[in-house]
Design a protein around this motif. Structure first.
Motif, PDB file in Angstrom:
ATOM      1  N   PHE A  52      15.385  -2.872   2.812  1.00 29.55           N
ATOM      2  CA  PHE A  52      14.209  -2.503   3.897  1.00 29.55           C
ATOM      3  C   PHE A  52      13.125  -1.722   3.515  1.00 29.55           C
ATOM      4  O   PHE A  52      12.178  -1.786   3.641  1.00 29.55           O
ATOM      5  N   VAL A  53      13.711  -0.649   2.928  1.00 30.84           N
ATOM      6  CA  VAL A  53      12.932   0.676   2.123  1.00 30.84           C
ATOM      7  C   VAL A  53      12.007  -0.207   1.109  1.00 30.84           C
ATOM      8  O   VAL A  53      10.706   0.172   0.870  1.00 30.84           O
ATOM      9  N   ARG A  54      12.375  -0.957   0.355  1.00 30.19           N
ATOM     10  CA  ARG A  54      11.550  -1.525  -0.867  1.00 30.19           C
ATOM     11  C   ARG A  54      10.571  -2.484  -0.129  1.00 30.19           C
ATOM     12  O   ARG A  54       9.522  -2.508  -0.754  1.00 30.19           O
ATOM     13  N   VAL A  55      10.701  -3.105   0.864  1.00 29.71           N
ATOM     14  CA  VAL A  55       9.815  -4.065   1.566  1.00 29.71           C
ATOM     15  C   VAL A  55       8.556  -3.006   2.042  1.00 29.71           C
ATOM     16  O   VAL A  55       7.688  -3.305   2.113  1.00 29.71           O
ATOM     17  N   LEU A  56       9.323  -1.920   2.664  1.00 31.42           N
ATOM     18  CA  LEU A  56       8.184  -0.976   3.428  1.00 31.42           C
ATOM     19  C   LEU A  56       7.467  -0.381   2.197  1.00 31.42           C
ATOM     20  O   LEU A  56       6.047  -0.220   2.159  1.00 31.42           O
ATOM     21  N   ILE A  57       8.206   0.152   0.947  1.00 29.87           N
ATOM     22  CA  ILE A  57       7.199   0.663  -0.055  1.00 29.87           C
ATOM     23  C   ILE A  57       6.268  -0.290  -0.819  1.00 29.87           C
ATOM     24  O   ILE A  57       5.232   0.150  -1.197  1.00 29.87           O
ATOM     25  N   ALA A  58       6.542  -1.553  -0.849  1.00 35.58           N
ATOM     26  CA  ALA A  58       5.805  -2.447  -1.569  1.00 35.58           C
ATOM     27  C   ALA A  58       4.336  -2.625  -0.757  1.00 35.58           C
ATOM     28  O   ALA A  58       3.167  -2.671  -1.244  1.00 35.58           O
ATOM     29  N   GLN A  59       4.386  -2.497   0.846  1.00 35.09           N
ATOM     30  CA  GLN A  59       3.182  -2.455   1.489  1.00 35.09           C
ATOM     31  C   GLN A  59       2.662  -1.044   1.510  1.00 35.09           C
ATOM     32  O   GLN A  59       1.434  -1.015   1.560  1.00 35.09           O
ATOM     33  N   LEU A  60       3.374  -0.105   1.558  1.00 37.75           N
ATOM     34  CA  LEU A  60       2.952   1.500   1.536  1.00 37.75           C
ATOM     35  C   LEU A  60       1.898   1.641   0.299  1.00 37.75           C
ATOM     36  O   LEU A  60       0.885   2.207   0.292  1.00 37.75           O
ATOM     37  N   LEU A  61       2.600   1.337  -0.745  1.00 43.82           N
ATOM     38  CA  LEU A  61       1.796   1.494  -2.040  1.00 43.82           C
ATOM     39  C   LEU A  61       0.139   0.634  -2.119  1.00 43.82           C
ATOM     40  O   LEU A  61      -0.880   1.282  -2.441  1.00 43.82           O
ATOM     41  N   LEU A  62       0.429  -0.297  -1.568  1.00 42.25           N
ATOM     42  CA  LEU A  62      -1.042  -1.112  -1.265  1.00 42.25           C
ATOM     43  C   LEU A  62      -1.855  -0.505  -0.407  1.00 42.25           C
ATOM     44  O   LEU A  62      -3.190  -0.327  -0.497  1.00 42.25           O
ATOM     45  N   VAL A  63      -1.261  -0.101   0.706  1.00 38.87           N
ATOM     46  CA  VAL A  63      -1.956   0.379   1.795  1.00 38.87           C
ATOM     47  C   VAL A  63      -2.835   1.738   1.407  1.00 38.87           C
ATOM     48  O   VAL A  63      -3.622   2.354   1.802  1.00 38.87           O
ATOM     49  N   LEU A  64      -1.877   2.615   0.887  1.00 40.54           N
ATOM     50  CA  LEU A  64      -2.294   4.075   0.557  1.00 40.54           C
ATOM     51  C   LEU A  64      -3.046   4.374  -0.731  1.00 40.54           C
ATOM     52  O   LEU A  64      -3.691   5.270  -0.761  1.00 40.54           O
ATOM     53  N   PHE A  65      -2.945   3.373  -1.899  1.00 36.43           N
ATOM     54  CA  PHE A  65      -3.517   3.563  -3.067  1.00 36.43           C
ATOM     55  C   PHE A  65      -4.657   2.590  -3.389  1.00 36.43           C
ATOM     56  O   PHE A  65      -5.503   2.518  -4.442  1.00 36.43           O
ATOM     57  N   LEU A  66      -4.957   1.786  -2.389  1.00 33.75           N
ATOM     58  CA  LEU A  66      -6.010   0.861  -2.837  1.00 33.75           C
ATOM     59  C   LEU A  66      -7.126   0.996  -1.586  1.00 33.75           C
ATOM     60  O   LEU A  66      -6.870   1.418  -0.575  1.00 33.75           O
TER      61      LEU A  66
END
Length: 553
Positions: A539-553
């Motif tokens: 669950f956390v990996r799925v969340l982090i994959a999206q957070l990385l793109l939302v926060l750093f792009l």
């Protein structure tokens, strides 16, 4: 020879079945070959699928997707059923600790992903794809692709990054497990812990010599103590009997007590003197202890017993027998009154032979009945799992909701069905061989299809200028967190090798490495800890994959 061409080349449902089964058969055969004492087992099916895809073997895309998803669903659900009976007990004993170690693996890999994006000048979407492949996490890949599409950014490079790093993501965890076991103290840790875990239930004899309990009933003594115990036999004036809750304890009574080893000191204080006799050897003939009582193992095969607690059956009052231990899924449990019995439990019963014969009729003890598969409960459980995996979970700042998907939902449903199904009188028991068959078949189908889909563009991607760089970065993201956290958990976390390997496989979402661990470690700890760690980590990996793109792009 047109019929052979039709079986292997012409894309239809029959050709899809033949190709998938052929890849599985060849992969499993080659997986038995040992190199330097190590064999990859079912993992080799994945590499056979990659080679077949590279050589141009194709099957219908819808059939490919169906077989891949169905195989994964069967595998994770059967795994949940396997560990479900002991899951919550293991979670209470150390689940929070295991999940913290699993999250350490996850966050270290995420930190490396961000770091490599800046140092190696690899775009963040490409690095997220590399991370998904390095951690063998296809649900995270799907979530990241959906996030990019909603942001209006091309997402094809994500899948390419995952494809080229996925193989070493699989092998890297296995390599790290081998290093942990052979070079970083894991083997000695396994031996030391294994000796202590062979018999978690301990048997001892006490002579009642504490004046504080003279004249008190067994029920009253149990309420005085915080320890869990079962008095199996009581010797008084040369005769032996089965104690009941109303039995009054007198000075000089000798008690055969079943408990856990950690409770021995407190029970010594309560009862008094402990006899120095080893009752925990495997060669003890319990029926030779006295001529009046016998001990027998009965298998629960009657459906009306499924889901009932030991206390509710009132066996001492109705049958004058006593249950001392319960064997379930390779684990020995103390027969406490609130323990819920399940189909397939093997219970140790003490009493007169005629009374035990009467109890045997009530409980079944017909092993043949357990061989019938309970397909209704399996189908219902999988449907519930898919429903759980489809529930959208929204977080502030993330446009796309997070879902557990077809990997997370079924394993949670399997755990819940295996643990709580009997309480609602649903028969979820399956024989060990049947469960293993489901897991192996599901995993083999998943790996064969995954290899086929990745093999088409695998080698042409590898020879691209950035291909080797991506593979190297992915391998570091795979092996460094696993080795570092695994070593720390062994060295300072006081965990056994089986629990550490299961935790690492669960945190890396790597069922292939789990299969390797199950084949090389002689207990169920890897599977139990995998299921303990996997849901939260996935669950956390799925969340982090999206957070990385939302926060750093």
């Amino acid at each position: 020879m047109d019929w052979i061409s039709g079986l292997l080349v012409e894309q239809n449902s029959l050709q899809a079945v033949v190709v998938i089964l052929l890849i599985i058969a060849i992969g499993l055969g080659l997986g038995r070959v040992k190199i330097a004492g190590v064999s990859l087992g079912v993992t080799f099916v994945f590499f056979c699928g990659i080679l077949a895809g590279h050589l141009g073997l194709r099957i219908n895309q819808q059939m490919l997707q169906f077989a891949e998803n169905f195989g994964l669903i069967i595998f994770v659900y059967a795994l949940g059923l396997q560990v479900g009976p002991g899951f919550f007990n293991s979670f209470r004993k150390g689940g929070v600790k295991l999940n913290l170690w699993g999250l350490a693996v996850l966050f270290l890999g995420t930190l490396l992903t961000i770091l490599f994006s800046f140092i190696a000048h690899v775009s963040l979407p490409d690095m997220v794809g590399i991370m998904c492949g390095a951690t063998t996490n296809t649900p995270a890949l799907a979530a990241a692709q959906q996030t990019l599409e909603q942001m209006g950014i091309e997402s094809s490079s994500l899948a390419i990054g995952t494809a080229v790093t996925y193989p070493l993501g699989v092998v890297g965890v296995i390599i790290a497990l081998i290093v942990l076991a052979k070079f970083l103290g894991g083997k000695e840790n396994l031996q030391a812990v294994g000796k202590g875990e062979e018999n978690p239930v301990f048997i001892a004899t006490y002579v009642v010599s504490n004046p504080a309990i003279f004249g008190k009933t067994v029920r009253e003594v149990a309420r005085m103590s915080a320890s869990a115990f079962v008095i199996s036999r009581i010797w008084r004036n040369g005769t032996v009997s089965i104690p009941q809750s109303a039995t009054v304890l007198d000075e000089g009574d000798k008690l055969l007590v079943v408990t856990s080893e950690k409770e021995l000191e407190e029970l010594r204080i309560i009862f008094g003197k402990e006899e120095e006799r080893d009752w925990n050897r495997g060669d003890i003939d319990w029926n030779a202890i006295d001529s009046t009582l016998v001990s027998r193992v009965i298998v629960i095969t009657k459906r009306h017993i499924n889901g009932k607690t030991i206390g509710s059956l009132k066996l001492r009052n109705h049958y004058d027998v006593n249950i001392s231990r319960v064997f379930r899924a390779g684990v020995t449990l103390l027969a406490e009154p609130d323990l819920t019995l399940q189909m397939g439990d093997r219970i140790v019963v003490v009493g007169k032979e005629s009374d035990i014969n009467n109890l045997e009729t009530k409980f079944g003890n017909a092993v043949r009945n357990l061989n019938e598969p309970n397909l209704i409960s399996i189908c219902i459980g999988i449907i519930i799992g898919l429903a759980i995996g489809s529930i959208p979970i929204s977080f502030p700042g993330i446009s796309a909701p997070v879902r557990l998907g077809i990997a997370g939902g079924p394993i949670i449903a399997g755990i819940l069905m295996g643990s709580f199904g009997p309480r609602i009188h649903m028969v979820t028991y399956s024989t060990e061989s049947a469960n293993l068959m489901l897991r192996r078949l599901g995993l083999s189908m998943y790996l064969a299809c995954l290899g086929l889909s990745a093999g088409e563009h695998f080698f042409e991607t590898v020879v691209r200028p950035e291909g080797l760089l991506w593979i190297g970065l992915g391998f570091v993201i795979t092996i460094v967190p696993v080795l570092l956290v695994g070593w720390l958990a062994l060295k300072f976390g006081h965990l056994d090798l089986g629990s550490v390997t299961g935790m690492l496989c669960g945190s890396m979402a790597n069922p292939m490495a789990l299969t390797y661990a199950n084949d090389t470690i002689p207990n169920d700890n890897p599977a139990v800890t995998y299921a303990t760690v996997y849901p939260l980590s996935m669950f956390v990996r799925v969340l982090i994959a999206q957070l990385l793109l939302v926060l750093f792009l």
